[in-house]
Design a protein around this motif. Structure first.
Motif, mmCIF file in Angstrom:
data_model
loop_
_atom_site.group_PDB
_atom_site.id
_atom_site.type_symbol
_atom_site.label_atom_id
_atom_site.label_comp_id
_atom_site.label_asym_id
_atom_site.label_seq_id
_atom_site.Cartn_x
_atom_site.Cartn_y
_atom_site.Cartn_z
ATOM 1 N N PHE A 138 79.321 18.899 18.394
ATOM 2 C CA PHE A 138 78.192 19.598 18.411
ATOM 3 C C PHE A 138 78.351 21.510 18.662
ATOM 4 C CE2 PHE A 138 75.764 20.938 22.487
ATOM 5 C CZ PHE A 138 74.826 20.062 21.991
ATOM 6 N N GLN A 139 79.030 21.788 18.001
ATOM 7 C CA GLN A 139 79.135 22.908 17.581
ATOM 8 C C GLN A 139 78.226 23.677 16.302
ATOM 9 O OE1 GLN A 139 83.321 25.475 16.816
ATOM 10 N NE2 GLN A 139 83.611 22.533 17.008
ATOM 11 N N PHE A 140 78.647 22.803 15.281
ATOM 12 C CA PHE A 140 77.894 22.689 14.771
ATOM 13 C C PHE A 140 76.012 22.831 14.626
ATOM 14 C CE2 PHE A 140 82.128 21.819 13.042
ATOM 15 C CZ PHE A 140 82.148 22.101 12.522
ATOM 16 N N SER A 141 74.896 23.695 14.213
ATOM 17 C CA SER A 141 73.782 23.525 14.538
ATOM 18 C C SER A 141 73.004 22.664 13.440
ATOM 19 C CB SER A 141 73.443 25.316 13.666
ATOM 20 O OG SER A 141 71.726 25.078 13.433
ATOM 21 N N THR A 142 73.587 22.288 12.345
ATOM 22 C CA THR A 142 72.671 20.810 11.739
ATOM 23 C C THR A 142 72.853 19.959 12.351
ATOM 24 O OG1 THR A 142 74.704 21.053 10.149
ATOM 25 C CG2 THR A 142 72.500 22.250 9.840
ATOM 26 N N SER A 143 74.183 18.841 13.098
ATOM 27 C CA SER A 143 74.784 17.808 13.788
ATOM 28 C C SER A 143 73.962 18.152 14.681
ATOM 29 C CB SER A 143 76.299 18.315 13.942
ATOM 30 O OG SER A 143 76.705 18.011 12.772
ATOM 31 N N ARG A 144 73.911 19.246 16.052
ATOM 32 C CA ARG A 144 72.945 19.148 17.332
ATOM 33 C C ARG A 144 71.825 19.314 16.607
ATOM 34 N NH1 ARG A 144 75.193 24.737 17.939
ATOM 35 N NH2 ARG A 144 73.494 25.633 17.402
ATOM 36 N N SER A 145 71.276 19.777 16.217
ATOM 37 C CA SER A 145 69.961 20.031 15.620
ATOM 38 C C SER A 145 69.495 18.475 15.625
ATOM 39 C CB SER A 145 69.391 21.127 14.556
ATOM 40 O OG SER A 145 69.893 22.167 15.089
ATOM 41 N N ARG A 146 70.124 17.992 14.568
ATOM 42 C CA ARG A 146 69.424 16.911 14.443
ATOM 43 C C ARG A 146 69.700 15.446 15.526
ATOM 44 N NH1 ARG A 146 66.997 12.894 13.086
ATOM 45 N NH2 ARG A 146 66.964 11.312 11.023
ATOM 46 N N LEU A 147 70.087 15.848 15.911
ATOM 47 C CA LEU A 147 70.669 15.163 17.592
ATOM 48 C C LEU A 147 69.012 14.944 18.148
ATOM 49 C CD1 LEU A 147 71.770 13.266 19.476
ATOM 50 C CD2 LEU A 147 72.434 15.493 20.447
ATOM 51 N N MET A 148 68.774 16.369 18.496
ATOM 52 C CA MET A 148 67.936 16.687 19.072
ATOM 53 C C MET A 148 66.249 16.223 18.494
ATOM 54 S SD MET A 148 68.794 19.659 21.104
ATOM 55 C CE MET A 148 68.654 21.867 19.733
ATOM 56 N N GLU A 149 66.635 16.568 16.911
ATOM 57 C CA GLU A 149 65.543 15.820 16.789
ATOM 58 C C GLU A 149 65.122 14.478 17.012
ATOM 59 O OE1 GLU A 149 64.604 15.846 12.408
ATOM 60 O OE2 GLU A 149 63.941 18.162 12.763
ATOM 61 N N LEU A 150 66.325 14.094 17.103
ATOM 62 C CA LEU A 150 66.643 12.127 16.757
ATOM 63 C C LEU A 150 65.433 11.582 18.728
ATOM 64 C CD1 LEU A 150 66.623 9.655 15.479
ATOM 65 C CD2 LEU A 150 68.940 10.162 16.482
ATOM 66 N N CYS A 151 65.885 12.885 19.234
ATOM 67 C CA CYS A 151 65.806 12.057 20.888
ATOM 68 C C CYS A 151 64.646 12.902 20.673
ATOM 69 C CB CYS A 151 66.455 13.935 21.997
ATOM 70 S SG CYS A 151 68.564 13.033 22.071
ATOM 71 N N ALA A 152 63.768 13.626 19.870
ATOM 72 C CA ALA A 152 62.280 13.915 20.320
ATOM 73 C C ALA A 152 61.293 13.742 19.440
ATOM 74 C CB ALA A 152 61.970 15.744 19.970
ATOM 75 N N ILE A 153 61.487 13.040 18.046
ATOM 76 C CA ILE A 153 60.307 12.012 17.643
ATOM 77 C C ILE A 153 61.030 10.653 17.350
ATOM 78 C CG2 ILE A 153 60.120 14.450 16.654
ATOM 79 C CD1 ILE A 153 60.821 13.234 14.425
ATOM 80 N N PRO A 165 61.148 6.895 18.286
ATOM 81 C CA PRO A 165 60.805 6.127 19.326
ATOM 82 C C PRO A 165 61.398 5.902 20.117
ATOM 83 C CG PRO A 165 60.174 4.950 17.297
ATOM 84 C CD PRO A 165 61.066 6.429 16.744
ATOM 85 N N ALA A 166 63.034 5.707 19.569
ATOM 86 C CA ALA A 166 64.684 5.426 20.488
ATOM 87 C C ALA A 166 64.397 6.860 21.658
ATOM 88 C CB ALA A 166 65.218 4.951 20.121
ATOM 89 N N GLY A 167 63.710 7.655 21.413
ATOM 90 C CA GLY A 167 64.292 8.654 22.193
ATOM 91 C C GLY A 167 63.973 9.496 23.618
ATOM 92 N N ASP A 168 63.537 10.609 23.742
ATOM 93 C CA ASP A 168 63.966 10.994 25.289
ATOM 94 C C ASP A 168 63.447 12.393 25.089
ATOM 95 O OD1 ASP A 168 63.400 11.719 27.293
ATOM 96 O OD2 ASP A 168 64.180 10.063 28.617
ATOM 97 N N LEU A 169 62.541 12.779 24.578
ATOM 98 C CA LEU A 169 62.177 14.541 24.644
ATOM 99 C C LEU A 169 62.678 14.969 25.993
ATOM 100 C CD1 LEU A 169 60.831 16.408 22.724
ATOM 101 C CD2 LEU A 169 58.456 16.501 24.365
ATOM 102 N N SER A 170 62.791 14.476 27.250
ATOM 103 C CA SER A 170 63.343 15.040 28.648
ATOM 104 C C SER A 170 65.056 15.241 27.974
ATOM 105 C CB SER A 170 62.172 14.197 29.664
ATOM 106 O OG SER A 170 63.561 13.479 29.803
ATOM 107 N N PHE A 171 65.439 14.367 27.450
ATOM 108 C CA PHE A 171 67.003 14.095 26.956
ATOM 109 C C PHE A 171 67.070 15.310 25.618
ATOM 110 C CE2 PHE A 171 70.339 12.780 24.844
ATOM 111 C CZ PHE A 171 71.813 13.094 26.282
ATOM 112 N N ALA A 172 66.114 15.190 25.266
ATOM 113 C CA ALA A 172 66.418 16.526 24.571
ATOM 114 C C ALA A 172 66.490 17.926 25.015
ATOM 115 C CB ALA A 172 65.244 16.387 23.137
#
Length: 574
Positions: A30-45, A47-54
């Motif tokens: 999680f400390q690596f920017s690319t990993s966590r950014s991909r996670l948040m992007e997944l949450c944000a865009i 269909p299975a995601g949740d923007l509030s969780f991002a």
């Protein structure tokens, strides 16, 4: 360990996304920017995601990177509230976070969705200041925003300034031209694109076909359709739908029907609706309603647009009782009538002279009637010279804040039909006081690829003397057949001879006269008018089609009129 991308691709549910977050936390990734950014992007865009969780994940980051901010920004840009993306972007700037080309791109896409013109212009200046202007993708996004907000001049300037253009750049500008009032420029750009070595794709031809539909440029439309079939783009149902729409709006409903029947890519609900509406526009109510019934037999469930198209067909063909039955049956078929359905049935009843029924529907609707419904009733009151209901409709329109010139003109026409000239002057004084200006009527005709535009009494055309000479010839010939000028269509307190002269030089008559002197004998003509065709012009064109053995197709603001051998396709009902 599997890559973050591989893990992300397996996240089909929100539960999987939360598992991925837990894995990143426990493994230390999680400390690596690319990993966590991909996670948040997944949450944000996703269909299975949740923007509030991002957002929740973002708040756990002590020192978020530009990529972290961009992940949330991208989600906000495609969310139901795109303006929030601009707020997020401004927060980035306030916190002195470094922005990049992607930041600008996501924010511009949000501006395009809520048509934020001022926000887009501010972004443009910042893009130049930060040195991102040379980014081709960003340039395309910027010109797309300008095109969608209607600032075609700025869109064209961005396009011209781009050192590198791709197919998306061309498509964005062609679509922008086609959606605005620059259809001819869209077609010119389409030709230029091919000459510069770019191959139009599905998106390109959709923009070009829309331009042809707007202009009625059927010859250009046919060339585009030839390209579509040659490149196998007709395997795309959306492209085929656009071709059908183009042919219908260019007056070639027979060709539209042939495309409809020959589609190998399958038909969508939009396909059926487009064809039904095409028949409706041409006044062929029987074919429209047959096709509407055929939808159900083919397992296609009609939606609100299907019913609207069928009601329009009844309206244009004068099938009043059928239209009322259709309207009343909507709820039983699971389709709730909306404002447009009510408007169509009000217009249907009103133009049939059933003004009281039309008024009762407006006053008993389960929703507040809009301006269009009262305008429809007012128009019908003009046809039947019903002063009392016309005044009622006009009062409602004034109460609703309408300042449309057509409303005042219609009321003025009702008074004029009863020769109540003092009331006519009173209405016109009210128009001056409110600074209401009448929209000038104009007509145009295409001859050998050139558009010729005419206004009433126009003498600006290079051939105006020949055009006026042809009109004199027409007037002489139709009088031999018993024509008497319908001077009741000239609603001014002037003499009969002056009224006849005013009628003679209506814009659509000028266009037809020009067509007669500019095309070979027997050649069909197409004329396009921005307002409804005048009743006197309608009579004259029937006679002209007989005398000169010409088929004349007129597309006015509402529908098509096909004049042939002394009669019109509307059967004198419009």
């Amino acid at each position: 360990m599997a890559s973050i991308e591989a893990l992300a691709q397996r996240c089909n549910t929100f539960f999987h996304i939360k598992q991925l977050q837990a894995h990143l936390l426990t493994s230390g990734h999680f400390q690596f920017s690319t990993s966590r950014s991909r996670l948040m992007e997944l949450c944000a865009i996703s269909p299975a995601g949740d923007l509030s969780f991002a957002h929740l994940v973002f708040r756990q980051i002590h020192h978020p990177s530009t990529n972290d901010w961009n992940a949330i920004l991208r989600g906000l840009a495609v969310s139901p509230h795109p303006y929030d993306a601009v707020s997020w972007y401004r927060t980035m700037l306030r916190r002195s976070r470094r922005v990049d080309a992607l930041t600008s791109s996501f924010t511009l896409k949000a501006c395009a969705r809520f048509l934020g013109f001022s926000e887009a212009t501010q972004m443009h200046s910042q893009i130049v200041r930060w040195g991102f202007a040379g980014d081709a993708l960003l340039g395309t996004t910027l010109l797309d925003v300008y095109a969608k907000v209607g600032d075609i001049g700025s869109a064209k300037k961005v396009f011209d300034d781009m050192s590198v253009r791709d197919i998306a750049s061309w498509n964005a500008l062609i679509s922008g031209f086609a959606q605005g009032c620059n259809a001819s420029e869209a077609l010119e750009l389409f030709k230029r694109m091919e000459s510069e070595g770019f191959s139009p794709n599905e998106v390109t031809v959709l923009g070009a076909l829309a331009a042809c539909s707007h202009m009625g440029a059927f010859k250009e439309g046919e060339k585009i359709y030839e390209y579509i079939t040659d490149k196998k783009l007709d395997l795309n149902v959306i492209v085929c739908n656009a071709v059908i729409d183009m042919y219908c709006k260019c007056g070639l409903v027979g060709k539209a029907c042939r495309v409809f029947d020959s589609m190998s890519c399958g038909k969508s609900l939009v396909t059926w609706n487009t064809m039904v509406m095409g028949f409706a526009m041409h006044g062929d109510g029987d074919k429209a309603l047959q096709l509407f019934e055929q939808m159900g037999l083919n397992g296609v469930h009609p939606d609100a647009i299907s019913y609207l198209a069928a009601l329009c067909a009844c309206n244009h063909a004068g099938l009043v009782d059928h239209g009322v039955r259709l309207f009343n049956s909507m709820a039983s078929h699971g389709v709730k009538p909306n404002m447009k359905h009510y408007g169509s049935v009000v217009d249907l009843l009103g133009r049939a002279g059933r003004l009281k029924e039309a008024y009762d529907i407006i006053t008993s609707m389960p929703m507040m009637p809009d301006v269009v419904l009262w305008q429809s009733l007012l128009f019908s009151c003009q046809i039947y010279a019903n002063i009392e209901l016309a005044e009622t409709a006009m009062r409602k329109l004034v109460e609703m804040g309408s300042n449309n010139c057509g409303d005042f003109v219609l009321l003025s026409n009702v008074y004029a039909a009863h020769e109540r000239w003092n009331d006519v002057r009173r209405v016109r004084d009210a128009m001056k006081k409110r600074d209401v200006r009448k929209v000038p009527g104009f007509s145009y005709i295409e001859v050998e690829g050139v558009i010729h535009k005419f206004f009433t009494g126009d003498k600006s055309h290079d051939n105006w003397r020949e055009i006026y000479g042809k009109l004199d010839e027409i007037r002489f010939k139709i009088k031999e057949l018993g024509y008497v000028a319908e001077t009741n269509f000239v609603l001014h307190d002037i003499g009969e001879e002056e009224k006849e002269n005013v009628l003679c030089y209506h814009s659509e008559k000028l266009a037809v006269a020009f067509g007669l002197i500019s095309t070979r004998e027997g050649t069909p003509m197409q004329v396009f008018k921005n307002l409804r065709i005048c009743g006197d012009c309608h009579i004259v064109f029937k006679l002209v089609s007989k005398i000169y053995s010409r088929e004349i197709l007129v597309r006015d603001r509402v529908r098509f009129h096909r004049f042939k051998e002394g009669s019109c396709s509307c059967r004198d009902y419009w």
